[in-house]
Design a protein around this motif. Structure first.
Motif, mmCIF file in Angstrom:
data_model
loop_
_atom_site.group_PDB
_atom_site.id
_atom_site.type_symbol
_atom_site.label_atom_id
_atom_site.label_comp_id
_atom_site.label_asym_id
_atom_site.label_seq_id
_atom_site.Cartn_x
_atom_site.Cartn_y
_atom_site.Cartn_z
ATOM 1 N N ASN A 150 1.044 -0.799 -0.098
ATOM 2 C CA ASN A 150 0.112 -0.159 -0.406
ATOM 3 C C ASN A 150 0.512 1.235 0.517
ATOM 4 O O ASN A 150 0.506 3.126 -0.363
ATOM 5 C CB ASN A 150 -0.562 -0.011 1.389
ATOM 6 C CG ASN A 150 -1.652 -1.102 1.174
ATOM 7 O OD1 ASN A 150 -2.287 -1.780 0.284
ATOM 8 N ND2 ASN A 150 -1.774 -1.893 2.210
ATOM 9 N N LYS A 184 0.526 -0.112 -4.990
ATOM 10 C CA LYS A 184 -0.080 1.583 -5.199
ATOM 11 C C LYS A 184 1.180 1.447 -6.242
ATOM 12 O O LYS A 184 2.576 0.593 -6.086
ATOM 13 C CB LYS A 184 0.270 2.318 -4.342
ATOM 14 C CG LYS A 184 -0.695 1.959 -3.125
ATOM 15 C CD LYS A 184 -0.757 3.312 -2.469
ATOM 16 C CE LYS A 184 -2.476 3.841 -2.017
ATOM 17 N NZ LYS A 184 -2.404 4.529 -0.824
ATOM 18 N N ASN A 186 4.188 3.959 -8.005
ATOM 19 C CA ASN A 186 4.189 5.118 -9.033
ATOM 20 C C ASN A 186 5.462 5.246 -9.836
ATOM 21 O O ASN A 186 5.780 4.526 -10.928
ATOM 22 C CB ASN A 186 5.671 6.478 -7.791
ATOM 23 C CG ASN A 186 6.643 5.446 -6.992
ATOM 24 O OD1 ASN A 186 7.508 4.885 -8.385
ATOM 25 N ND2 ASN A 186 7.314 5.148 -6.603
ATOM 26 N N GLY A 212 -2.964 0.858 -7.940
ATOM 27 C CA GLY A 212 -3.627 2.163 -7.777
ATOM 28 C C GLY A 212 -2.172 3.166 -7.962
ATOM 29 O O GLY A 212 -0.669 2.931 -7.417
#
Length: 515
Positions: A150, A184, A186, A212
């Motif tokens: 997460n 998640k 980036n 995400g």
């Protein structure tokens, strides 16, 4: 005078007899000529038919040879992949191996502000990452699942270990699988995954599920770079709804620019995203398309039936758990009429009621007439019809599900080699067998109902030339009986009765008087 008169009478009689004989010979000549013309025409038709069959056989042999060459190439590639893996595994066993990044205890992550839930997910993430890196380092990697991270700001050393091990992906074979779930990502990590990994390495399938993305547009742009890989054949985008119209347009463009994909799973992304996908991407080269669980409602658009009607290479189409209605089902049913390649269509859990179910059912099993049944679709196995329109007794064995002898259509393929199925010959032959079985079943049902089949034949096969169909009809009963016995490993007791009824009641007198 009497002799002269008698002579004239005799001459007249002889002349009439001669003229009658000439007329008879002329009729016989015309009959012989007509018969010869029919035979010549039949021979010419046979020649054309044989030429067509010969052409088809040559094309089939050519396909067989090409398939054999492809298989030889695939076996060589597989052998090279195994040799590469064994060599890599042996070298790593000799030199020893350790995961290059220290895995910190729970206290370390607690001090960084991670709660118990995050730490629990982190353990799974790090364990999966370590296993993936180990398998890559040892050359035995086939697939990896990276999930449940997460937060990513403290994980770059571990990501870098994975990216470095990408250099060790086996360059041979069908490629490895990358699966990212509930995580998640980036921009930096996504760039490494797409550019350094998918685009440049032998990765055959990639999946992003419930991810995400820190920057959706940036992630889609990087994905466009990854999709340039000719090795990538299967792509999954699940539960990643794209909110921006501009971002969705970019997504459809990057998919359209890729020509290597065979399979796409686009699920749980919502109605608007599914609409944009259908209108913005050319699916004419795809073989498997999964659009389930998108709450898709067409509003009268015909993208799906248009795709089916174009008879593309598509063999599986999953439309489960959407909001398709009766009108959609009717259009899809109509599109199946000209499709010979689609082998599985799943419409389970939609808003399709009796009218739509009936249309789909009759698209593959229209029993109104023998001709209508013959013209039905015999290659597509429908999944998701209601119990009132149960398709399984028609397309599958009655007592058990699809087995190894049956492809996804429920078509009989026993005795067909993998090579034949790869060439699509199993589908062609299976489709013909399926058609025979359906017609045989309809004739048997009519016979068992007590009314016989002759009234139906008189209605459905009328006309002056219908007598010509009798030998073929009788022969077809025997062929369908044999096909039924082959598929179900049992005989149809009605076949003898069907033949008896045909001999007794249907145009047998006309056949024997036919010239």
């Amino acid at each position: 005078f009497n002799n002269s008169a008698m002579s004239s009478s005799d001459l007249e009689s002889m002349l009439k007899h001669a003229l009658g004989r000439i007329d008879s010979l002329e009729r016989q000549h015309e009959g012989t000529k007509t018969l010869m013309e029919c035979e010549v025409r039949a021979l010419r038709e046979d020649i054309v038919s044989l030429e067509g069959e010969n052409k088809a056989i040559k094309a089939s042999v050519k396909q067989e040879i090409n398939a054999l060459r492809d298989d030889i190439g695939a076996l060589k590639s597989e052998n090279e992949a195994l040799e590469w893996s064994l060599h890599r595994l042996a070298s790593k066993v000799q030199e020893g191996w350790e995961y290059p990044v220290a895995i910190q205890p729970d206290e370390y992550w607690q001090n960084k502000g991670y709660d118990d839930y995050d730490i629990h997910g982190l353990r799974g993430f790090l364990g999966g990452l370590k296993d993936a890196v180990s398998q890559l380092e040892h050359g035995v990697f086939e697939s990896v699942l990276i999930s449940h991270a997460n937060r990513d700001e403290d994980l770059m050393p571990h990501w870098n270990a994975l990216f470095q091990s990408f250099d060790l992906i086996n360059p041979h074979g069908t490629g490895v699988v990358l699966d990212f779930q509930s995580i998640k990502l980036n921009e930096k990590v996504m760039r490494k995954i797409c550019n350094h990994g998918i685009r440049r390495k032998n990765i055959g399938k990639v999946s992003f599920s419930n991810v995400g993305f820190a920057n959706m547009r940036g992630a889609i742009s990087e994905l466009g770079i990854a999709l340039e890989s000719p090795k990538l054949k299967s792509f999954t985008w699940c539960e990643n709804p794209i909110e921006s119209t501009e971002d969705m347009n970019l997504f459809t463009r990057v998919l359209s620019q890729n020509s290597a994909l065979d399979e796409l799973e686009f699920t749980k992304n919502g109605n608007e995203n599914a609409h944009a996908l259908l209108s913005g991407v050319d699916f004419s080269t795809y073989k498997i398309l999964n659009l389930s669980s998108n709450s898709l409602k067409t509003y009268g658009r015909t993208d799906i039936p248009d795709l089916i009607a174009s008879n593309p290479p598509l063999v599986e189409l999953d439309l489960r758990k959407n909001r398709l209605n009766n009108d959609d089902a009717v259009l899809i049913a109509q599109s199946l009429g000209g499709n010979t390649r689609l082998r599985k269509l799943d419409v389970e859990n939609n808003n399709i009621q009796e009218r739509g179910m009936r249309a789909l059912y009759e698209a593959v099993n229209d029993t109104s007439t023998l001709n209508a049944l013959s013209d039905s679709n015999h290659s597509c196995h429908l999944v998701g019809l209601s119990e009132d329109f149960n398709i399984y007794p028609i397309n599958e064995d009655r007592d058990y599900a699809i087995s190894d002898d049956r492809d996804l259509n429920g078509l009989y393929t026993k005795g067909y080699t993998n090579r034949m199925l790869k060439l699509g010959l199993g589908l062609v032959f299976g489709s013909c067998t399926n058609r025979m079985l359906k017609i045989h079943r309809l004739m048997v049902e009519r016979y068992r109902r007590g009314g016989g089949i002759v009234p139906h034949l008189n209605t459905e096969m009328g006309g002056g030339d219908s007598i010509l169909l009798l030998p073929f009809l009788m022969e077809s009963v025997v062929r369908r009986h044999d096909a039924f016995r082959m598929r179900y490993d049992e005989s149809s007791a009605c076949s003898l009765g069907l033949l008896y009824e045909l001999v007794k009641d249907w145009k047998m007198a006309e056949l024997f008087s036919f010239r």
